[in-house]
Design a protein around this motif. Structure first.
Motif, PDB file in Angstrom:
ATOM      1  N   ASP A  18       1.055  -1.101   0.410  1.00  0.00           N
ATOM      2  CA  ASP A  18      -0.102  -0.035  -0.003  1.00  0.00           C
ATOM      3  C   ASP A  18       1.397   1.468   0.076  1.00  0.00           C
ATOM      4  O   ASP A  18       2.108   1.609   1.116  1.00  0.00           O
ATOM      5  CB  ASP A  18      -0.894  -0.395   1.212  1.00  0.00           C
ATOM      6  CG  ASP A  18      -2.059   1.140   1.420  1.00  0.00           C
ATOM      7  OD1 ASP A  18      -1.283   2.423   1.204  1.00  0.00           O
ATOM      8  OD2 ASP A  18      -3.001   0.700   1.377  1.00  0.00           O
ATOM      9  N   LEU A  44      -1.419  -1.809  -3.870  1.00  0.00           N
ATOM     10  CA  LEU A  44      -2.990  -1.951  -3.930  1.00  0.00           C
ATOM     11  C   LEU A  44      -3.685  -1.414  -4.017  1.00  0.00           C
ATOM     12  O   LEU A  44      -4.813  -1.097  -4.099  1.00  0.00           O
ATOM     13  CB  LEU A  44      -3.255  -3.575  -3.079  1.00  0.00           C
ATOM     14  CG  LEU A  44      -2.937  -4.443  -3.462  1.00  0.00           C
ATOM     15  CD1 LEU A  44      -3.137  -5.619  -2.609  1.00  0.00           C
ATOM     16  CD2 LEU A  44      -2.714  -4.972  -4.508  1.00  0.00           C
ATOM     17  N   ASP A  45      -3.202  -0.509  -3.577  1.00  0.00           N
ATOM     18  CA  ASP A  45      -4.479   1.027  -3.445  1.00  0.00           C
ATOM     19  C   ASP A  45      -4.605   1.951  -4.603  1.00  0.00           C
ATOM     20  O   ASP A  45      -5.405   2.757  -4.696  1.00  0.00           O
ATOM     21  CB  ASP A  45      -3.859   1.589  -1.853  1.00  0.00           C
ATOM     22  CG  ASP A  45      -2.703   2.899  -2.164  1.00  0.00           C
ATOM     23  OD1 ASP A  45      -1.634   1.558  -2.509  1.00  0.00           O
ATOM     24  OD2 ASP A  45      -2.329   3.251  -2.118  1.00  0.00           O
ATOM     25  N   LYS A  49      -8.464  -3.811  -8.612  1.00  0.00           N
ATOM     26  CA  LYS A  49      -8.839  -4.876  -7.823  1.00  0.00           C
ATOM     27  C   LYS A  49      -7.997  -4.924  -6.506  1.00  0.00           C
ATOM     28  O   LYS A  49      -7.900  -6.040  -6.250  1.00  0.00           O
ATOM     29  CB  LYS A  49      -8.452  -6.313  -8.222  1.00  0.00           C
ATOM     30  CG  LYS A  49      -9.106  -6.284  -9.946  1.00  0.00           C
ATOM     31  CD  LYS A  49      -9.536  -7.141 -11.058  1.00  0.00           C
ATOM     32  CE  LYS A  49      -9.754  -7.215 -12.238  1.00  0.00           C
ATOM     33  NZ  LYS A  49      -9.784  -8.390 -13.229  1.00  0.00           N
ATOM     34  N   GLY A  50      -7.226  -4.022  -6.236  1.00  0.00           N
ATOM     35  CA  GLY A  50      -6.694  -3.873  -4.870  1.00  0.00           C
ATOM     36  C   GLY A  50      -7.368  -4.529  -4.265  1.00  0.00           C
ATOM     37  O   GLY A  50      -6.415  -5.764  -2.783  1.00  0.00           O
ATOM     38  N   LYS A  51      -8.539  -4.241  -3.522  1.00  0.00           N
ATOM     39  CA  LYS A  51      -9.348  -4.314  -2.485  1.00  0.00           C
ATOM     40  C   LYS A  51      -9.638  -5.887  -2.168  1.00  0.00           C
ATOM     41  O   LYS A  51      -9.233  -6.826  -0.893  1.00  0.00           O
ATOM     42  CB  LYS A  51     -10.954  -4.147  -2.383  1.00  0.00           C
ATOM     43  CG  LYS A  51     -10.832  -2.377  -1.833  1.00  0.00           C
ATOM     44  CD  LYS A  51      -9.792  -2.096  -0.730  1.00  0.00           C
ATOM     45  CE  LYS A  51      -9.656  -0.443   0.142  1.00  0.00           C
ATOM     46  NZ  LYS A  51      -9.264  -1.144   1.856  1.00  0.00           N
ATOM     47  N   GLU A  52      -9.911  -6.454  -3.561  1.00  0.00           N
ATOM     48  CA  GLU A  52     -10.064  -7.691  -3.787  1.00  0.00           C
ATOM     49  C   GLU A  52      -8.650  -8.641  -3.158  1.00  0.00           C
ATOM     50  O   GLU A  52      -8.633  -9.820  -2.803  1.00  0.00           O
ATOM     51  CB  GLU A  52     -10.779  -8.126  -4.994  1.00  0.00           C
ATOM     52  CG  GLU A  52     -10.680  -9.713  -5.362  1.00  0.00           C
ATOM     53  CD  GLU A  52     -11.947  -9.796  -6.689  1.00  0.00           C
ATOM     54  OE1 GLU A  52     -10.704 -10.712  -7.304  1.00  0.00           O
ATOM     55  OE2 GLU A  52     -12.147  -9.123  -7.339  1.00  0.00           O
ATOM     56  N   GLU A  54      -5.900  -7.715  -1.717  1.00  0.00           N
ATOM     57  CA  GLU A  54      -6.378  -7.473  -0.449  1.00  0.00           C
ATOM     58  C   GLU A  54      -7.183  -8.790   0.511  1.00  0.00           C
ATOM     59  O   GLU A  54      -5.674  -9.122   1.985  1.00  0.00           O
ATOM     60  CB  GLU A  54      -6.589  -5.953   0.243  1.00  0.00           C
ATOM     61  CG  GLU A  54      -5.580  -5.696   1.647  1.00  0.00           C
ATOM     62  CD  GLU A  54      -6.057  -4.349   1.954  1.00  0.00           C
ATOM     63  OE1 GLU A  54      -5.564  -4.551   3.022  1.00  0.00           O
ATOM     64  OE2 GLU A  54      -5.563  -3.304   1.314  1.00  0.00           O
ATOM     65  N   LYS A  55      -7.891  -8.598   0.025  1.00  0.00           N
ATOM     66  CA  LYS A  55      -8.577  -9.634   0.845  1.00  0.00           C
ATOM     67  C   LYS A  55      -8.276 -11.295   1.221  1.00  0.00           C
ATOM     68  O   LYS A  55      -8.794 -12.024   1.775  1.00  0.00           O
ATOM     69  CB  LYS A  55     -10.460  -9.759   0.248  1.00  0.00           C
ATOM     70  CG  LYS A  55     -11.400  -8.363   1.446  1.00  0.00           C
ATOM     71  CD  LYS A  55     -12.806  -8.704   1.103  1.00  0.00           C
ATOM     72  CE  LYS A  55     -13.399  -7.196   1.506  1.00  0.00           C
ATOM     73  NZ  LYS A  55     -14.457  -7.146   0.571  1.00  0.00           N
ATOM     74  N   SER A  64      -5.908  -9.702   9.398  1.00  0.00           N
ATOM     75  CA  SER A  64      -6.720  -8.817   8.733  1.00  0.00           C
ATOM     76  C   SER A  64      -5.963  -7.582   8.565  1.00  0.00           C
ATOM     77  O   SER A  64      -6.292  -6.633   8.044  1.00  0.00           O
ATOM     78  CB  SER A  64      -7.363  -8.381  10.117  1.00  0.00           C
ATOM     79  OG  SER A  64      -6.560  -7.743  11.086  1.00  0.00           O
ATOM     80  N   SER A  65      -4.645  -7.990   8.829  1.00  0.00           N
ATOM     81  CA  SER A  65      -3.769  -6.213   7.924  1.00  0.00           C
ATOM     82  C   SER A  65      -2.062  -7.365   7.035  1.00  0.00           C
ATOM     83  O   SER A  65      -1.061  -7.270   7.851  1.00  0.00           O
ATOM     84  CB  SER A  65      -3.121  -5.889   8.829  1.00  0.00           C
ATOM     85  OG  SER A  65      -2.146  -6.128   9.916  1.00  0.00           O
TER      86      SER A  65
END
Length: 104
Positions: A18, A44-45, A49-52, A54-55, A64-65
């Motif tokens: 990030d 990813l920020d 598709k960064g949030k996907e 990261e999950k 979680s991080s």
């Protein structure tokens, strides 16, 4: 997961990051500035598709991080604490050598 693994296998070292994360900056500096590695870096920020991704990484790391998430030789090595532990114990350089990321 397929997208993350496809990106993770493109180079000897791949860092999912990030751009505003201080720990991500620290890990990138270790690899680039201190160890002379030329990793593929995915901010990813800045990726649609960064949030996907990261999950997906959070699930893979059971955290979680999950950022930074470092792959060496196509294998997930871990986030900052695992990378720093390997480095301080002298085990990171042999991993990088085996993956073809460094030669010395």
């Amino acid at each position: 997961m397929d997208g993350v693994m496809a990106l993770a296998s493109q180079r000897a070292v791949v860092i999912f990051s990030d751009s505003s994360c201080c720990m991500c900056h620290t890990v990138k500096e270790l690899f680039i500035g201190q160890l002379g590695v030329n990793p593929a870096i995915y901010e990813l920020d800045e990726d649609p598709k960064g949030k996907e991704m990261e999950k997906t990484l959070a699930r893979m790391l059971q955290s979680s991080s999950p950022l930074p998430a470092v792959f060496i030789g196509g294998k997930l090595v871990g986030p900052t604490d695992r990378i720093m532990s390997l480095h301080l114990s002298g085990k990171l350089v042999p991993l990088l050598r085996d993956a073809g990321a460094i030669w010395l």
